[in-house]
Write an enzyme that holds these catalytic residues in place. Structure first.
Site, PDB file in Angstrom:
ATOM      1  N   SER A 137       0.995  -1.054   0.047  1.00  0.00           N
ATOM      2  CA  SER A 137      -0.228   0.197  -0.327  1.00  0.00           C
ATOM      3  C   SER A 137       1.069   0.940  -0.084  1.00  0.00           C
ATOM      4  O   SER A 137       2.484   1.406   0.338  1.00  0.00           O
ATOM      5  CB  SER A 137      -0.920  -0.146   1.298  1.00  0.00           C
ATOM      6  N   TYR A 153      -1.810  -0.689  10.563  1.00  0.00           N
ATOM      7  CA  TYR A 153      -1.829  -0.923   9.417  1.00  0.00           C
ATOM      8  C   TYR A 153      -1.295  -0.666   8.342  1.00  0.00           C
ATOM      9  O   TYR A 153      -0.240  -1.062   7.388  1.00  0.00           O
ATOM     10  CB  TYR A 153      -2.927  -0.389   8.177  1.00  0.00           C
TER      11      TYR A 153
HETATM   12  N1  LIG Z   1      -8.613   0.094  -0.796  1.00  0.00           N
HETATM   13  C1  LIG Z   1      -7.293   0.145  -1.098  1.00  0.00           C
HETATM   14  O1  LIG Z   1      -7.495   1.722  -1.359  1.00  0.00           O
HETATM   15  C2  LIG Z   1      -6.365   0.295  -0.998  1.00  0.00           C
HETATM   16  C3  LIG Z   1      -5.188   0.754  -0.613  1.00  0.00           C
HETATM   17  C4  LIG Z   1      -3.898  -0.044  -0.455  1.00  0.00           C
HETATM   18  C5  LIG Z   1      -3.701  -1.442  -0.942  1.00  0.00           C
HETATM   19  N2  LIG Z   1      -5.148  -2.381  -0.423  1.00  0.00           N
HETATM   20  C6  LIG Z   1      -4.646  -3.507  -0.351  1.00  0.00           C
HETATM   21  O2  LIG Z   1      -5.069  -3.880  -1.140  1.00  0.00           O
HETATM   22  C7  LIG Z   1      -5.360  -5.507  -0.868  1.00  0.00           C
HETATM   23  C8  LIG Z   1      -7.154  -5.138  -1.475  1.00  0.00           C
HETATM   24  O3  LIG Z   1      -8.118  -4.956  -0.862  1.00  0.00           O
HETATM   25  P1  LIG Z   1      -9.724  -3.991  -1.280  1.00  0.00           P
HETATM   26  O4  LIG Z   1      -9.324  -3.223  -0.937  1.00  0.00           O
HETATM   27  O5  LIG Z   1      -9.772  -5.185  -2.096  1.00  0.00           O
HETATM   28  O6  LIG Z   1     -10.455  -4.498   0.200  1.00  0.00           O
HETATM   29  P2  LIG Z   1     -11.342  -6.244   0.392  1.00  0.00           P
HETATM   30  O7  LIG Z   1     -12.032  -5.924   1.828  1.00  0.00           O
HETATM   31  O8  LIG Z   1     -11.883  -5.913  -0.872  1.00  0.00           O
HETATM   32  O9  LIG Z   1     -10.500  -7.092  -0.496  1.00  0.00           O
HETATM   33  C9  LIG Z   1      -9.718  -8.031   0.692  1.00  0.00           C
HETATM   34  C10 LIG Z   1      -9.607 -10.033   0.687  1.00  0.00           C
HETATM   35  O10 LIG Z   1      -9.408  -9.733   2.116  1.00  0.00           O
HETATM   36  C11 LIG Z   1      -9.798 -11.289   1.996  1.00  0.00           C
HETATM   37  N3  LIG Z   1      -9.173 -11.527   3.500  1.00  0.00           N
HETATM   38  C12 LIG Z   1      -9.369 -10.857   5.003  1.00  0.00           C
HETATM   39  N4  LIG Z   1      -8.515 -11.613   5.944  1.00  0.00           N
HETATM   40  C13 LIG Z   1      -8.657 -13.105   5.435  1.00  0.00           C
HETATM   41  C14 LIG Z   1      -7.504 -14.132   5.873  1.00  0.00           C
HETATM   42  N5  LIG Z   1      -6.703 -13.684   6.770  1.00  0.00           N
HETATM   43  N6  LIG Z   1      -7.013 -14.224   5.195  1.00  0.00           N
HETATM   44  C15 LIG Z   1      -7.248 -14.955   3.467  1.00  0.00           C
HETATM   45  N7  LIG Z   1      -8.434 -14.076   3.324  1.00  0.00           N
HETATM   46  C16 LIG Z   1      -8.378 -12.611   3.695  1.00  0.00           C
HETATM   47  C17 LIG Z   1     -11.105 -10.736   2.812  1.00  0.00           C
HETATM   48  O11 LIG Z   1     -12.242 -11.490   3.140  1.00  0.00           O
HETATM   49  C18 LIG Z   1     -11.284  -9.559   1.372  1.00  0.00           C
HETATM   50  O12 LIG Z   1     -11.837 -10.784   0.409  1.00  0.00           O
HETATM   51  C19 LIG Z   1      -5.616  -5.580   0.795  1.00  0.00           C
HETATM   52  O13 LIG Z   1      -3.988  -5.840   0.945  1.00  0.00           O
HETATM   53  C20 LIG Z   1      -5.420  -4.305   0.795  1.00  0.00           C
HETATM   54  O14 LIG Z   1      -4.446  -3.843   1.902  1.00  0.00           O
HETATM   55  C21 LIG Z   1      -5.662  -1.499  -0.697  1.00  0.00           C
END
Ligand SMILES: NC(=O)c1ccc[n+]([C@@H]2O[C@H](COP(=O)([O-])OP(=O)(O)OC[C@H]3O[C@@H](n4cnc5c(N)ncnc54)[C@H](O)[C@@H]3O)[C@@H](O)[C@H]2O)c1
Length: 243
Positions: A137, A153
């Site tokens: 991130s 985080y």
């Molecule tokens: N959305 C943003 O703005 C953003 C920004 C920077 C980084 N990210 C990163 O991108 C990635 C995806 O995020 P997203 O926005 O699609 O969120 P999201 O919540 O839609 O997806 C995250 C997924 O991880 C799964 N998960 C959680 N705990 C878990 C576990 N113990 N084992 C297996 N799966 C697990 C959840 O069930 C979920 O489906 C994450 O790593 C997040 O930190 C997102």
């Protein structure tokens, strides 16, 4: 010339595929022809039906389950881990509640990817080929830009970016590459759960990113086109790298 971005014939495991970025990444990889295995806490069966993929339930914090799934799937050409956890707490006065939040964040965002890499890397190194893509991130570098991000985080993603470089060094001589993507603000439930007031005017492109705008760069890093790219954490943030 062969198109190395073409994923036909590539066996790819995508974890966190029930989420917004993971699901979009799976759709991109499917469009590029990959044979997909998709996993999340709850098996993403609907998406698997749509993409003709195999779905599995997986908690990445459970090492035995991770090993069992990887053994069951057999050799893979690439792993894309998009799983992640964000819950905001009160790190100054939160007491035990924040301690638990910290442990859980680290377990999912740092130990989970370690479990996955330990499960897939040795076989890739033995075969002398493979690609691993982890999802960090922009919070790893600048604490989340204009949003005041949860410190657990930010620390977990900082740790993950460091691990990308660590794994890349370990794997380089074998021909396996390990990279990360560092998304900026992407319109997903995770961003909405951060629950902070913001307007898109504060972003250089005057908009949030869409999940597939992470999926395409992740698919590149999972492709044979990334054969000399390793230890990189690719900023995909609509120009927010200096904010
Ligand atoms: N959305 C943003 O703005 C953003 C920004 C920077 C980084 N990210 C990163 O991108 C990635 C995806 O995020 P997203 O926005 O699609 O969120 P999201 O919540 O839609 O997806 C995250 C997924 O991880 C799964 N998960 C959680 N705990 C878990 C576990 N113990 N084992 C297996 N799966 C697990 C959840 O069930 C979920 O489906 C994450 O790593 C997040 O930190 C997102």
């Amino acid at each position: 010339m062969k198109n190395l971005f073409d994923l036909r014939g590539e066996r790819i495991l995508i974890t966190g595929a029930g989420g917004a970025i993971g699901g979009a990444t799976a759709r991109v990889c499917a469009a590029l022809g990959a044979e997909l295995f998709i996993a999340d806490l709850k098996a993403p069966t609907e998406l698997a039906g749509e993409l003709k993929a195999r779905a599995a339930a997986l908690d990445n914090t459970k090492r035995k389950d991770v090993n069992a799934l990887v053994e069951d799937i057999g050799p893979i050409d690439a792993l894309i881990d998009t799983s992640g956890y964000y819950v905001k707490g009160d790190w100054l006065d939160g007491g035990d509640e924040w301690e638990q939040l910290f442990e859980r964040t680290m377990a999912i965002n740092v130990k989970g990817p370690i479990n996955l890499v330990r499960a897939v890397l040795p076989a890739m190194m033995k075969r002398g080929s493979g690609r691993i893509v982890l999802t960090s991130s922009m919070a790893a570098r600048n604490a989340g830009s204009t949003l005041a991000v949860e410190p657990a985080y930010a620390a977990s993603k900082g740790g993950l970016s460091a691990l990308v470089r660590y794994f890349a060094r370990q794997a380089a001589a074998s021909g396996v590459v390990v990279n990360g993507v560092a998304p900026g603000p992407i319109l997903t439930p995770l961003l909405v759960s951060a629950n902070q007031p913001f307007t898109v005017d504060q972003y250089p492109m005057k908009r949030l990113g869409q999940p597939d705008e992470i999926g395409w760069p992740a698919a590149f890093l999972a492709s044979r086109g990334a054969s000399f790219t390793t230890g990189a954490v690719l900023d995909v943030n609509g120009g927010m790298c200096f904010s």
